[in-house]
Write a protein that holds these residues in place. Structure first.
Motif, short mmCIF file in Angstrom:
data_model
loop_
_atom_site.label_atom_id
_atom_site.label_comp_id
_atom_site.label_asym_id
_atom_site.label_seq_id
_atom_site.Cartn_x
_atom_site.Cartn_y
_atom_site.Cartn_z
N ASP A 70 20.50 7.16 -13.01
CA ASP A 70 19.76 6.83 -11.57
C ASP A 70 20.05 7.61 -10.63
O ASP A 70 19.06 7.99 -9.76
CB ASP A 70 21.04 5.51 -11.24
N HIS A 71 21.06 8.74 -10.69
CA HIS A 71 21.13 9.67 -9.68
C HIS A 71 20.01 10.56 -9.96
O HIS A 71 19.49 11.05 -8.71
CB HIS A 71 22.58 10.30 -10.07
N THR A 72 19.79 11.01 -11.24
CA THR A 72 18.67 12.06 -11.42
C THR A 72 17.57 11.72 -10.76
O THR A 72 16.86 12.50 -10.07
CB THR A 72 18.71 12.07 -13.07
N LEU B 169 16.91 9.38 -8.18
CA LEU B 169 16.77 9.23 -6.87
C LEU B 169 16.96 10.62 -6.21
O LEU B 169 16.07 10.89 -5.29
CB LEU B 169 18.09 8.63 -6.30
N ARG B 170 17.63 11.78 -6.66
CA ARG B 170 17.78 12.99 -6.47
C ARG B 170 16.63 13.80 -6.30
O ARG B 170 16.28 14.50 -5.44
CB ARG B 170 19.06 13.80 -7.12
N ARG B 171 15.78 13.64 -7.49
CA ARG B 171 14.58 14.38 -7.71
C ARG B 171 13.57 13.92 -6.45
O ARG B 171 12.75 14.74 -5.85
CB ARG B 171 14.04 14.07 -9.05
N LEU C 14 38.82 16.89 0.33
CA LEU C 14 39.01 16.03 -1.29
C LEU C 14 37.60 15.49 -1.74
O LEU C 14 36.98 14.75 -0.62
CB LEU C 14 40.01 15.00 -1.23
N THR C 15 37.51 15.25 -3.02
CA THR C 15 36.44 14.33 -3.33
C THR C 15 36.92 13.47 -4.56
O THR C 15 38.00 14.12 -5.12
CB THR C 15 35.14 15.26 -3.44
N PHE C 16 36.49 12.58 -4.87
CA PHE C 16 36.93 11.61 -5.95
C PHE C 16 36.06 11.22 -7.04
O PHE C 16 34.94 11.35 -6.89
CB PHE C 16 37.17 10.21 -5.09
N VAL D 185 25.75 18.41 -10.49
CA VAL D 185 24.53 17.46 -9.91
C VAL D 185 24.85 16.96 -8.69
O VAL D 185 23.70 16.54 -7.84
CB VAL D 185 24.50 16.39 -10.95
N HIS D 186 26.02 16.78 -8.22
CA HIS D 186 26.34 16.34 -6.74
C HIS D 186 26.22 17.43 -5.70
O HIS D 186 26.94 16.99 -4.51
CB HIS D 186 27.55 15.57 -6.65
N PHE D 187 25.99 18.70 -6.39
CA PHE D 187 25.97 19.71 -5.02
C PHE D 187 25.33 19.18 -3.58
O PHE D 187 24.45 18.57 -4.07
CB PHE D 187 25.63 21.03 -5.46
N CYS D 188 26.06 19.45 -2.72
CA CYS D 188 25.52 18.96 -1.39
C CYS D 188 24.08 19.32 -1.25
O CYS D 188 23.53 20.35 -1.08
CB CYS D 188 26.43 19.72 -0.23
N LEU D 189 23.35 17.99 -1.01
CA LEU D 189 21.95 18.09 -0.69
C LEU D 189 21.69 18.64 0.55
O LEU D 189 20.34 19.43 0.76
CB LEU D 189 21.43 16.74 -0.76
#
Ligand code: HEM
Length: 404
Positions: free
Chosen positions: A95-97, A99-101, A292-294, A350-354
């Motif tokens: 789902d992330h892939t 939306l991020r694209r 921190l991130t989780f 994959v979650h590197f800051c957009l």
């Protein structure tokens, strides 16, 4: 047995000594105050960020559970739940892939580069109001209003609505906080409702008459016949305010504090403005705005000789990784000539800051303008207070005096 409470206010005030103890004595630490793990070494934090066995999906799950609970009591978290399903940092591939694209197309580094003159204009307008007073609160007068104005402008929000959105977005940063009460969730739901109502109207207008702004680009973004739904567009607009405001305020606040506490580094940067880009990277490493991130383990994960069982939470200490002497020489010193400064302040994988390009552009312009145009800056208090957020590190205010 090592007993640390990373969330204690005294530790949040200055977490670096605790990080150092954890890194040297128990780098993959099972907390004794709750069922979660704490990773502090650069190598472990980075590999966990890159490891698909650690999921980012915990928050929507807990909002869902809270939603069921408040429904029985006549409450409702529907809008927050709907929004959280489109918050990139809370969802996993695939789902992330998808939306991020779609979002990445609209929010490219080129869009940000074109915004530099407008960011400078907003910076100059904010500073012109305080230039002749000899004093300012770097947070309240300057860093605070800047990012929401920039994001609002980028999205195409009319100027008369900026203040309103800034007020809502200030509360939204708590969405990233892991320890929220039911009242805070209910409050966040009411903020999400305001964002939804506001942006739904704007989206309808842009669908009729597209403009050269990010909302129009999000509506028009296409990937192999796929497009964003309306609920995704308003959720993404909300996400940009929620993640992009507080973090940028803190980058400017923490960065200016570090410079004011290190006059040699400040003088060096003042004389060599061409160092501003590497200085911002070093300031992000030195006192990371997102400490921190989780994650949550989706299966049993063997990690550095220990087993993190499926279902257990993992706290990744970005602020500690950035001060790891195994990765950065003399890590507690500000050094603008540091080469290959691969800090983790914006995460990794994959979650590197957009919003990294936007955050960098704003921080470079803001800090460069402050130090080149304002002289003999001095901190005007001995009691600097930190904001109460657990994962985001920043000051409540930073009062200074200056000459022109
Ligand atoms: C210096 C300021 C900023 C810092 C330190 C920062 C830090 C971070 C970090 C550490 C992550 C990764 C979280 C994780 O992996 O769990 C992240 C993700 C994200 N950031 Fe930033 N951020 C900043 C500014 C911004 C801005 C200005 C925006 C947008 C306007 C933004 C939007 C996002 C988004 C959308 C994600 C999620 C990306 C994804 O999951 O694919 N950030 N940020």
């Amino acid at each position: 047995m090592l007993k640390v409470n990373l969330f204690h206010p005294d530790v949040r005030e200055n977490p670096y000594p605790t990080y150092q103890i954890l890194r040297t004595e128990d780098p993959i630490h099972k907390s004794v105050i709750g069922d979660f793990w704490i990773l502090t070494r650069y190598c472990d934090v980075k590999s966990a960020l890159l490891d698909g066995r650690f999921s980012s999906n915990r928050r929507p799950q807990s909002i869902k559970a809270k939603h069921q609970y408040v429904l029985e009591k006549g409450g409702d978290l529907t809008t927050l739940l709907q929004a959280s399903n489109a918050q990139l940092f809370f969802i996993d591939p695939p789902d992330h892939t998808r939306l991020r694209r779609l979002v990445r197309q609209a929010f490219s580094p080129n869009v940000v580069e074109r915004m530099r003159p407008e960011i400078q204009e907003i910076v100059d307008a904010l500073l012109s109001k305080i230039r002749h007073t000899g004093r300012m609160d770097i947070i309240g007068d300057f860093a605070g209003p800047l990012p929401a104005s920039v994001i609002a402008k980028l999205l195409g929000v009319p100027p008369e609505d900026h203040q309103r959105l800034r007020e809502w977005s200030r509360d939204l940063s708590y969405l990233l906080d892991p320890l929220l009460s039911l009242e805070q969730y209910t409050h966040l739901n009411s903020i999400a409702e305001k964002f939804k109502a506001y942006f739904s109207t704007l989206i309808a207008e842009r669908e009729r008459r597209p403009q050269k702004d990010l909302i129009s680009s999000l509506i028009l973004a296409r990937d192999q016949g796929d497009k964003l739904r309306e609920d995704e567009v308003w959720s993404i607009c909300m996400m940009l305010f929620g993640t992009g405001e507080e973090t940028t305020v803190n980058t400017i606040g923490n960065g200016m504090l570090a410079l004011l506490q290190d006059p040699v580094a400040l003088g060096h940067l003042k004389r060599n403005p061409c160092l501003i880009n590497s200085a911002i990277e070093e300031l992000l490493r030195f006192d990371a705005p997102t400490q921190l991130t989780f994650r949550v383990a989706v299966e049993d994960v063997e990690f550095g000789g220990k087993t993190i069982p499926a279902g257990e939470d993992v706290v990744l200490c970005l602020g500690s990784a950035n001060r790891d002497p195994a990765e950065f020489s003399d890590p507690d010193r500000l050094d603008f000539s540091r080469t290959n400064n691969h800090h983790l302040a914006f995460g990794e994988g994959v979650h590197f800051c957009l919003g990294a390009s936007l955050a960098r552009a704003q921080s470079q312009i803001a800090i460069n303008t402050l130090i080149q145009e304002f002289h003999r800056m001095k901190i005007q208090t001995k009691n600097l207070e930190r904001r109460e957020n657990i994962s985001l590190r920043g000051l409540k205010s930073l009062p200074v005096s200056f000459t022109l």
